[in-house]
Every structure is written in C-alpha cells, then in structure tokens.
Motif scaffolding. Sequence first.
Motif, mmCIF file in Angstrom:
data_model
loop_
_atom_site.group_PDB
_atom_site.id
_atom_site.type_symbol
_atom_site.label_atom_id
_atom_site.label_comp_id
_atom_site.label_asym_id
_atom_site.label_seq_id
_atom_site.Cartn_x
_atom_site.Cartn_y
_atom_site.Cartn_z
ATOM 1 N N ARG A 111 45.276 29.451 44.014
ATOM 2 C CA ARG A 111 45.455 30.647 43.194
ATOM 3 C C ARG A 111 45.156 30.390 41.723
ATOM 4 N N THR A 141 40.169 44.956 41.249
ATOM 5 C CA THR A 141 41.511 45.436 41.543
ATOM 6 C C THR A 141 41.511 46.213 42.851
ATOM 7 N N ASN A 184 46.147 48.313 46.141
ATOM 8 C CA ASN A 184 47.567 48.051 45.899
ATOM 9 C C ASN A 184 47.837 47.500 44.504
ATOM 10 N N GLY A 185 46.800 47.442 43.666
ATOM 11 C CA GLY A 185 46.967 46.986 42.298
ATOM 12 C C GLY A 185 46.809 45.490 42.100
ATOM 13 N N GLU A 186 46.627 44.735 43.185
ATOM 14 C CA GLU A 186 46.464 43.286 43.093
ATOM 15 C C GLU A 186 44.985 42.926 42.951
ATOM 16 N N LEU A 187 44.731 41.741 42.401
ATOM 17 C CA LEU A 187 43.362 41.254 42.310
ATOM 18 C C LEU A 187 42.890 40.776 43.680
ATOM 19 N N GLU A 188 41.628 41.023 43.985
ATOM 20 C CA GLU A 188 41.063 40.539 45.236
ATOM 21 C C GLU A 188 39.684 39.947 44.975
ATOM 22 N N GLN A 241 43.334 38.361 48.877
ATOM 23 C CA GLN A 241 44.245 38.390 47.744
ATOM 24 C C GLN A 241 45.093 37.125 47.780
ATOM 25 N N SER A 277 48.229 36.874 46.045
ATOM 26 C CA SER A 277 49.440 37.266 45.332
ATOM 27 C C SER A 277 50.655 36.552 45.908
ATOM 28 N N SER A 278 51.797 36.759 45.267
ATOM 29 C CA SER A 278 53.041 36.146 45.737
ATOM 30 C C SER A 278 53.456 36.687 47.096
ATOM 31 N N GLN A 279 52.944 37.853 47.480
ATOM 32 C CA GLN A 279 53.276 38.429 48.778
ATOM 33 C C GLN A 279 52.661 37.647 49.933
ATOM 34 N N LEU A 331 45.562 43.272 54.701
ATOM 35 C CA LEU A 331 46.452 42.244 54.147
ATOM 36 C C LEU A 331 46.999 41.326 55.244
#
Length: 371
Positions: free
Chosen positions: A270, A280, A283-287, A330, A332-334, A345
């Motif tokens: 990451r 973007t 869901n607003g996250e970077l991909e 992505q 992200s922390s998710q 996802l």
Amino acid sequence: MTSRHLLLVSLLGLVACRDATGKQEEVAVRAAPVAPTTNPTTSIPAAGSAPTPAAGSGSAAKVKDPQKGDKIDNEWVPAEFKTGAARWKDTGVYLDGKPVAFLTWGELPITLKPTWLKDKVSANKRPGSTDLGWRWGQQRFYRFIDYLKALGIDINKVKEMHVYGPRFSESVIASRADLQSPRANDFMFRFGGNVNGKAIPRVPQGFGGGRPPDKISAVMIYMEKKPPTLDSEGFMLDGVPQEGVPYYGEPIRGGVRVYLDNRLAAIIKRQELDPTAAKTAANGELEWSLGAFLAAQGVDTSKVVELWAIRDDKRADKFPASDISAMTFQASSQAKGGVLLTDKLIRANAIALHTRALEPADMPITTADDD
C-alpha cells in the motif's frame, strides 16, 4: 416562646459575634483558588450562541495517535517488530538472495502434494469407559525436496539450503549431498495449525549440519552464490556477519504477494503505490489498475489462463485472464491486510496467476484431522 426569651437569645448571638475586646470581628475574603484572567480556558456561551464542542465529541478535530500518527492499523509496525527475530515474521524463501516464495499453507505451489504420516490425535472419552482419549490419525507434512521441485529448482544444482530458526544458531545446513541422500525424504515441514500457522521443520537424525529449530523463520537456497557459513555467533560471509538476507538485505514483511505459476512475481504494498496512478472509485477509495501494476512490475501475463484470489489460506475466487487488463484493486484498511478486487470488492490476501486451467483435483483439500 415569650418575648423575654427571644430578647435573651438575640443578645447572646450579638455577643458571640464580637471578640474579646468587644469589637465586631471583620469578615476576611479568601483568595480564589484560580487567579482571575481575561482569557479564560472555558467560557459560558452567550445567549443564543452554539456551545463549544466537548473534547472527544464527534465534531471535534481528530488528534493523531502518538504512536501511529496518520497511519492506519495495518500500516503501522510497532517498534518491537522492526528488530530482532520479529523482522522474520513472514517466512520468506530466497534463491541466491532473491525472494521466490513465502512459506504459508495458502501460498504453497499448487503442484505440491502432502506426505501423510501416522499421528495420534485427541478423541472423545466416554465417562466410565476404557477409551484412551486419542485415536490414530494422519498428519500432513511436505518434503523439502518436493517443495524445491515445485518451485522449479533443480536440487542437483543446489549448493546448500539453509533453514533458519528464530535464532541463527538454531538453523539447519543441508548440502547438495544431503538433499540427494535417502534421508532427504524425511526432511520435511508442516504447519503449526496444519493448514495455517508457522512452518515447523522435521529433521531426520544425522541429516545436515547445525541445530534444528522449533519453527522456520526463513529458507535460503544457494545455486550460484557462495553460501554463508554458520558459527556460534551466526551466519558469516567473507568475514562479515549476515544479520539479514544474504545478497539481499532486510527480510520482506507484509504486502499482497502475486505468484505466477508458483513463483513469486510481484508484491503489492500500500505505502509504495503511486496515488497519481489511481482514480477514485464509487465508494470514495483510491483504486489502481491491476494490469497496469503487473506490467510495471515486469510480470508477463500474456500466457496466463486464470487468476485466483487467495483468501484465508484458500484459493477462493477464480477470474479468467481476459479480466486482468480491466481489473482494478483497492488497498484500503477495509481489505484487512489484503486488496479488494473489482467493483465487487473481493478480498485477496494473495493472488495466483496460472498458465493452465486448474482442475478440482489440483486444489488442496482439508480433512477431519486438520481441525
């Protein structure tokens, strides 16, 4: 009470308020516990104004964690994991100083098959019975020579193989002659949780040199490079102590490993992803584009037939090779230590690319003895 009695009580109270000289005692004003200030730290809001948010309320500004700063949980590495044995948290396999694999059950080569050994496993014992409380089961092991072959490594060309333990002094040195000997069939490893956990070696009596460790921290294979030597202090190469991976440096930690036909091809980290190459997502996250990432890492996908997302130590989701060029991910922390593939996802903790279609018989299976 009569008026005479009331008058007497009043006179006694008046006398009590005077000192011995008969004078009225003055009332002293005590100092305030907090000195007055024109810039109070808290104030009472004026009528009609909104109150100041209390500390810890949802509208208050977030304060950086004094240890983690701006980093999220899966990015932050505690100081105790940056030195010593914790540097070897991920069991890497290195060929002449280059990482080629990681020793976890879910990332084993798909062509590697287990060797089953008879083992005692616990069993229910009925009250008042003569049950032993155990039964014979099977324990899965993997031969090191089979593992090397599955990685495409010719054991006849291996100079030495070093199996590191938590302490360098607890390591096994296997020469080419050792790997070619009949005893090599009993030189194996298993996992602490059978199908998860840390790799644990099984070293036959009289095999190789060094001291067998209780678990494996790393595996070093030397085909072209000069192997380090092991003494009481650790590994040495031309008189220089080897605190990390010889010919490489610090051992690799973390990331989402990408394999091409069982060999490590790339690692997604990451903190190393270029945000300017991302867009973007909904869901607003970077991909990022997976195809572009693999191409930038020099991974040739022209012969790839299918992609598998490895999750929880299993090949969980399959994608045709035609999806790779348009596939996004992505980080992200998710993602819980992995990446999230496509707009659905789908979590992947590792990715396996194959140049042939896998059959159901290729897939590793678990048994009741693995539980």
